[in-house]
Design a protein around this motif. Structure first.
Motif, mmCIF file in Angstrom:
data_model
loop_
_atom_site.group_PDB
_atom_site.id
_atom_site.type_symbol
_atom_site.label_atom_id
_atom_site.label_comp_id
_atom_site.label_asym_id
_atom_site.label_seq_id
_atom_site.Cartn_x
_atom_site.Cartn_y
_atom_site.Cartn_z
ATOM 1 N N ILE A 49 0.865 -1.172 0.000
ATOM 2 C CA ILE A 49 0.000 0.000 0.000
ATOM 3 C C ILE A 49 0.908 1.231 0.000
ATOM 4 O O ILE A 49 1.724 1.386 0.912
ATOM 5 N N PRO A 50 0.792 2.085 -1.020
ATOM 6 C CA PRO A 50 1.639 3.277 -1.060
ATOM 7 C C PRO A 50 1.472 4.118 0.210
ATOM 8 O O PRO A 50 0.352 4.383 0.642
ATOM 9 N N GLY A 51 2.587 4.489 0.802
ATOM 10 C CA GLY A 51 2.556 5.322 2.007
ATOM 11 C C GLY A 51 2.428 4.560 3.306
ATOM 12 O O GLY A 51 2.591 5.144 4.378
ATOM 13 N N ALA A 52 2.122 3.273 3.239
ATOM 14 C CA ALA A 52 2.008 2.495 4.474
ATOM 15 C C ALA A 52 3.397 2.237 5.047
ATOM 16 O O ALA A 52 4.356 2.007 4.314
ATOM 17 N N LEU A 53 3.485 2.285 6.347
ATOM 18 C CA LEU A 53 4.718 1.969 7.052
ATOM 19 C C LEU A 53 4.796 0.454 7.180
ATOM 20 O O LEU A 53 3.843 -0.179 7.648
ATOM 21 N N VAL A 54 5.887 -0.139 6.724
ATOM 22 C CA VAL A 54 6.048 -1.591 6.813
ATOM 23 C C VAL A 54 6.822 -1.917 8.082
ATOM 24 O O VAL A 54 7.970 -1.496 8.247
ATOM 25 N N ILE A 55 6.155 -2.635 8.985
ATOM 26 C CA ILE A 55 6.786 -3.115 10.214
ATOM 27 C C ILE A 55 6.299 -4.546 10.406
ATOM 28 O O ILE A 55 5.115 -4.764 10.654
ATOM 29 N N GLU A 56 7.185 -5.500 10.257
ATOM 30 C CA GLU A 56 6.743 -6.891 10.422
ATOM 31 C C GLU A 56 6.253 -7.108 11.850
ATOM 32 O O GLU A 56 6.679 -6.433 12.787
ATOM 33 N N ARG A 57 5.347 -8.043 11.990
ATOM 34 C CA ARG A 57 4.630 -8.259 13.250
ATOM 35 C C ARG A 57 5.556 -8.415 14.456
ATOM 36 O O ARG A 57 5.284 -7.891 15.529
ATOM 37 N N ASN A 58 6.669 -9.112 14.292
ATOM 38 C CA ASN A 58 7.528 -9.366 15.447
ATOM 39 C C ASN A 58 8.264 -8.122 15.944
ATOM 40 O O ASN A 58 8.879 -8.156 17.003
ATOM 41 N N GLU A 59 8.177 -7.004 15.221
ATOM 42 C CA GLU A 59 8.825 -5.764 15.637
ATOM 43 C C GLU A 59 7.825 -4.668 16.009
ATOM 44 O O GLU A 59 8.226 -3.586 16.441
ATOM 45 N N LEU A 60 6.557 -4.931 15.833
ATOM 46 C CA LEU A 60 5.534 -3.892 15.911
ATOM 47 C C LEU A 60 5.578 -3.082 17.207
ATOM 48 O O LEU A 60 5.640 -1.851 17.177
ATOM 49 N N ALA A 108 -3.433 -5.017 17.104
ATOM 50 C CA ALA A 108 -4.066 -3.774 17.561
ATOM 51 C C ALA A 108 -4.310 -3.816 19.063
ATOM 52 O O ALA A 108 -4.098 -2.822 19.770
ATOM 53 N N THR A 109 -4.716 -4.964 19.561
ATOM 54 C CA THR A 109 -4.943 -5.109 20.997
ATOM 55 C C THR A 109 -3.639 -4.941 21.766
ATOM 56 O O THR A 109 -3.601 -4.304 22.817
ATOM 57 N N SER A 110 -2.571 -5.467 21.230
ATOM 58 C CA SER A 110 -1.266 -5.308 21.857
ATOM 59 C C SER A 110 -0.869 -3.830 21.911
ATOM 60 O O SER A 110 -0.324 -3.358 22.908
ATOM 61 N N LEU A 111 -1.155 -3.098 20.847
ATOM 62 C CA LEU A 111 -0.859 -1.665 20.836
ATOM 63 C C LEU A 111 -1.701 -0.916 21.864
ATOM 64 O O LEU A 111 -1.227 0.021 22.504
ATOM 65 N N HIS A 112 -2.945 -1.351 22.054
ATOM 66 C CA HIS A 112 -3.790 -0.756 23.095
ATOM 67 C C HIS A 112 -3.129 -0.933 24.451
ATOM 68 O O HIS A 112 -3.146 -0.013 25.278
#
Length: 139
Positions: free
Chosen positions: A62-73, A109-113
């Motif tokens: 997706i243009p402009g999306a930040l790529v961060i693989e799940r294990n680094e989120l 997303a829950t982890s980010l919360h």
């Protein structure tokens, strides 16, 4: 001492992944592809693609999306973390997590919360829903 027997801790009932997803998704509002696109275009949301490299290579990005693989989120988006990305400007940023089909992103997303990113959400249907909606994808 009262002589009472020690109480054994009660183990929580095992939860299947479908029930777990239902529980975590009840804690926030997920968004559809068009809404995510509009929010990103308006500068109101940070799109974060957590898909692994092979899926990005196969399907595009997706243009402009930040790529961060799940294990680094969590390390990259924690505004207080030593390994944060420059986009992790504070706990109030609106993050839209995108996985391939919208399952792993719900757990992310829950982890980010839990890190205090209370506006974090995820994309219903993930990257595949984005692509099906005809929204921009770069090979």
């Amino acid at each position: 001492m009262s002589g009472a027997e020690p109480v054994e801790p009660v183990e929580p009932r095992p939860v299947g992944i479908d029930e777990l997803l239902e529980r975590v998704r009840a804690g926030y509002r997920r968004i559809e592809a068009q809404e995510a696109y509009d929010a990103a275009q308006a500068g109101e949301a940070l799109l974060v693609d957590i898909r692994y490299a092979a899926l990005r290579e196969r399907d595009g990005v997706i243009p402009g999306a930040l790529v961060i693989e799940r294990n680094e989120l969590e390390w990259r988006l924690d505004p207080q973390g030593s390994h944060k990305t420059p986009e992790a400007t504070g706990h109030g940023i609106r993050v839209v997590v995108i996985c391939n089909e919208g399952y792993a992103s719900s757990l992310a997303a829950t982890s980010l919360h839990q890190l205090g990113l209370h506006r974090a959400t995820d994309l219903v249907g993930g990257f595949q829903a984005w692509k099906t909606a005809g929204l921009p994808v770069t090979p």
